[in-house]
Each structure stands twice: as structure tokens, then as C-alpha cells.
Write an enzyme that holds these catalytic residues in place. Structure first.
Site, PDB file in Angstrom:
ATOM      1  N   THR A  31      31.584  46.961  41.155  1.00  0.00           N
ATOM      2  CA  THR A  31      31.919  45.693  42.066  1.00  0.00           C
ATOM      3  C   THR A  31      32.585  46.180  43.433  1.00  0.00           C
ATOM      4  O   THR A  31      32.996  46.991  43.410  1.00  0.00           O
ATOM      5  CB  THR A  31      32.910  44.953  41.106  1.00  0.00           C
ATOM      6  OG1 THR A  31      34.080  45.604  41.100  1.00  0.00           O
ATOM      7  CG2 THR A  31      32.404  44.469  39.933  1.00  0.00           C
ATOM      8  N   GLY A  33      30.427  47.074  45.908  1.00  0.00           N
ATOM      9  CA  GLY A  33      29.881  48.249  45.925  1.00  0.00           C
ATOM     10  C   GLY A  33      29.011  48.494  47.281  1.00  0.00           C
ATOM     11  O   GLY A  33      28.011  49.249  47.551  1.00  0.00           O
ATOM     12  N   ILE A  37      34.998  52.536  49.343  1.00  0.00           N
ATOM     13  CA  ILE A  37      35.072  53.386  48.051  1.00  0.00           C
ATOM     14  C   ILE A  37      33.969  52.858  47.089  1.00  0.00           C
ATOM     15  O   ILE A  37      33.303  53.661  46.686  1.00  0.00           O
ATOM     16  CB  ILE A  37      36.541  52.902  47.342  1.00  0.00           C
ATOM     17  CG1 ILE A  37      37.514  53.723  48.477  1.00  0.00           C
ATOM     18  CG2 ILE A  37      36.600  53.514  46.135  1.00  0.00           C
ATOM     19  CD1 ILE A  37      39.018  53.336  47.940  1.00  0.00           C
ATOM     20  N   SER A 157      46.323  50.980  43.251  1.00  0.00           N
ATOM     21  CA  SER A 157      46.658  51.455  44.594  1.00  0.00           C
ATOM     22  C   SER A 157      47.948  52.048  44.803  1.00  0.00           C
ATOM     23  O   SER A 157      48.829  51.618  43.990  1.00  0.00           O
ATOM     24  CB  SER A 157      46.717  50.137  45.466  1.00  0.00           C
ATOM     25  OG  SER A 157      47.204  50.648  46.891  1.00  0.00           O
ATOM     26  N   TYR A 170      49.993  41.827  47.654  1.00  0.00           N
ATOM     27  CA  TYR A 170      49.017  42.810  47.326  1.00  0.00           C
ATOM     28  C   TYR A 170      49.290  43.718  46.350  1.00  0.00           C
ATOM     29  O   TYR A 170      48.890  44.237  45.230  1.00  0.00           O
ATOM     30  CB  TYR A 170      48.673  43.267  48.483  1.00  0.00           C
ATOM     31  CG  TYR A 170      47.683  44.407  48.431  1.00  0.00           C
ATOM     32  CD1 TYR A 170      46.206  44.364  48.252  1.00  0.00           C
ATOM     33  CD2 TYR A 170      47.856  45.825  48.531  1.00  0.00           C
ATOM     34  CE1 TYR A 170      45.370  45.413  48.012  1.00  0.00           C
ATOM     35  CE2 TYR A 170      46.763  46.808  48.414  1.00  0.00           C
ATOM     36  CZ  TYR A 170      45.774  46.602  48.072  1.00  0.00           C
ATOM     37  OH  TYR A 170      44.802  47.840  47.964  1.00  0.00           O
TER      38      TYR A 170
END
Length: 267
Positions: A31, A33, A37, A157, A170
Site C-alpha cells: 500500500t 506503492g 518507501i 516510525s 503522528y
């Protein structure tokens, strides 16, 4: 993209990727994509013998990504992971291929930044709606398609750990993803499905350009100064870790969180 085309991908990435075929014959979904990254991971998985389904919101970006990956080894499905109907269309397309699903890289996410006093309802709902709700249903709706022994990789992250100002919403959404990896690893282990997370640090992607807000070279040099290795990361470096977790080489890794951050968060 057959493994024999790895040399052409090496030229595209500007570095060798090795003569691996670790996901040969496997079906993967990435996803987000189309860029960054996600695109690097899709390129890598296809170069190692997989067929990759990519999804994202922008058709033109996805079409360009398919050309980059190799049309014979990539299928694009336009969609938003926060829209459950779009996820259904994605997995209907995967199902129609008839091979189930061996690798799921739940990579798509969104990022915007606000201090506690600046947070609005819209900011909160968008961040958690995409990063947490979207990731949760991305994996849930894949369950009927996942083959026994499949690999699920969640993109968290380093910001989930380090308390950087204005990253609160976030960071919290990425901490939730890390928590999902631990729980889902336990829930799916009976089928041999391995769930792991990765935590990239500062990576040179279009998203980083947006954070830089204008003076990109200066901002990137400042970001690099905070990384022990002295540079920001590259998407293909993260993709190498995704390919490792997608393969049998990581067969004894379960519920883990692999930092891909040049030491940014732990040195």
C-alpha cells in the site's frame, strides 16, 4: 519482473541489489506503492521474483510506478486505505489472480504536524483515520487471502519513540501500529503468519521534501546532522529490510520492530 532483471533494477537504484530471488513466485501487496518507501519496496520485491499489487490515491503516479517496476510484475489498483470499499476492490483484484497473498507491506500513511495546542479535530481524524484505522482494515481484509506462512510488515516510525515537538498525533498513530504488530503476531502465529514492524528514521522521500517546506537542501543537511551515520536514509535501504522480512531468511523473526534509522533513535 524476473530475477534475471535484477541488474537493470540495480542501475535504476544506483546500487547493486544482489542476485537474490527470495520471493520468487510469491504475491505481494504494497500500500502506498506509488512513491518513496512503498515504490522502492515494490521494485525490490518484483526484482526478487514476486508479483506486486500496489495501491495509492493517484492513478498517474501508480501508472508511472508500474512502468518503473515492470508491467509484467506489477498491478496497480487506485484506492485509499481509509475507504473500506477501496480495500475490498484491491483484494478482489488480488483474489482474481488466484494465488492468494504471501507478502503484505502495510506502508500507506499520512503525516501532518501540530503541537498539542494547534491540533484540530480534522488533523486528528485524518491522521488516525489513515494511519491507524486504514492499517487495521488493510490487514483485517487481507486475512482470507493470506496464505499460511505469509509475512505481514507494518510501517511504523522512529517518531513513535522520540517525542519530537509537533509530531504528537503522528507519533501516536505510529505507536499504535507498533502495538498492532505485537498483538497480531500473537493472533496469527497459528497459521505461521509472521507479523513484524519496521521503524524508518529520516528517509529521503517526497514526504521529507514536504516537511522541509522550501529550503530542502538546508533542511536535509540539518536532518542528516541528527543521524549518527551522518546522512539521511534512502528508500531502497528500507526496501532491503522489507525484502528480508518478506523472505524465509527472517523465518524466526516474529512480532519484532526493526529500526532502519542509521542509529537515529538509539545511539
Amino acid at each position: 519482473m524476473a530475477c534475471s532483471r535484477a541488474s537493470s533494477v540495480s542501475k535504476l537504484l544506483g546500487r547493486p541489489i544482489g542476485a537474490f530471488c527470495r520471493v520468487s513466485g510469491k504475491t505481494a501487496v504494497v500500500t502506498g506503492g506509488g512513491t518513496g518507501i512503498g515504490l522502492a519496496a515494490a521494485v525490490r520485491l518484483a526484482a526478487e521474483g514476486g508479483h506486486v499489487f500496489i495501491t495509492g490515491r493517484r492513478k498517474t503516479v501508480l501508472d508511472a510506478a508500474v512502468e518503473t517496476i515492470g508491467p509484467a510484475s506489477a498491478t496497480a489498483v487506485v484506492g485509499d486505505i481509509s475507504d473500506l470499499a477501496d480495500l475490498d476492490r484491491l483484494y478482489d483484484t488480488v483474489r482474481a489472480r488466484g494465488h492468494g497473498l504471501d507478502v503484505l507491506f502495510a506502508n500507506a500513511g499520512t503525516a501532518s504536524f501540530a503541537t498539542l495546542e494547534q491540533v484540530t479535530e480534522e488533523h486528528y481524524e485524518e491522521t488516525f483515520g489513515v494511519n491507524v484505522r486504514g492499517t487495521s482494515f488493510t490487514v483485517q481484509k487481507a486475512l482470507p487471502l493470506l496464505n499460511d506462512g505469509a509475512s505481514v510488515i507494518l510501517n511504523s516510525s522512529v517518531r513513535a519513540d522520540d517525542g519530537v515537538a509537533a509530531f504528537g498525533t503522528y507519533a501516536a498513530s505510529k505507536a499504535a501500529i507498533r502495538s498492532f504488530a505485537r498483538t497480531w503476531a500473537n493472533e496469527l502465529k497459528g497459521r505461521g503468519i509472521r507479523v513484524n514492524a519496521i521503524s524508518p528514521g529520516t528517509i529521503d522521500t517526497p514526504g521529507l521534501d514536504a516537511v522541509a517546506e522550501g529550503d530542502t537542501p538546508l533542511a536535509k543537511s540539518q536532518f542528516a546532522a541528527g543521524v549518527p551515520l551522518g546522512r539521511i536514509g534512502r528508500p531502497d535501504g528500507v526496501a532491503e529490510v522489507v525484502a528480508f522480512l518478506a523472505s524465509g531468511q527472517s523465518g524466526f523473526i516474529l512480532g519484532a520492530n526493526l529500526y532502519v534509522d542509521g542509529g537515529e533513535n538509539h545511539i
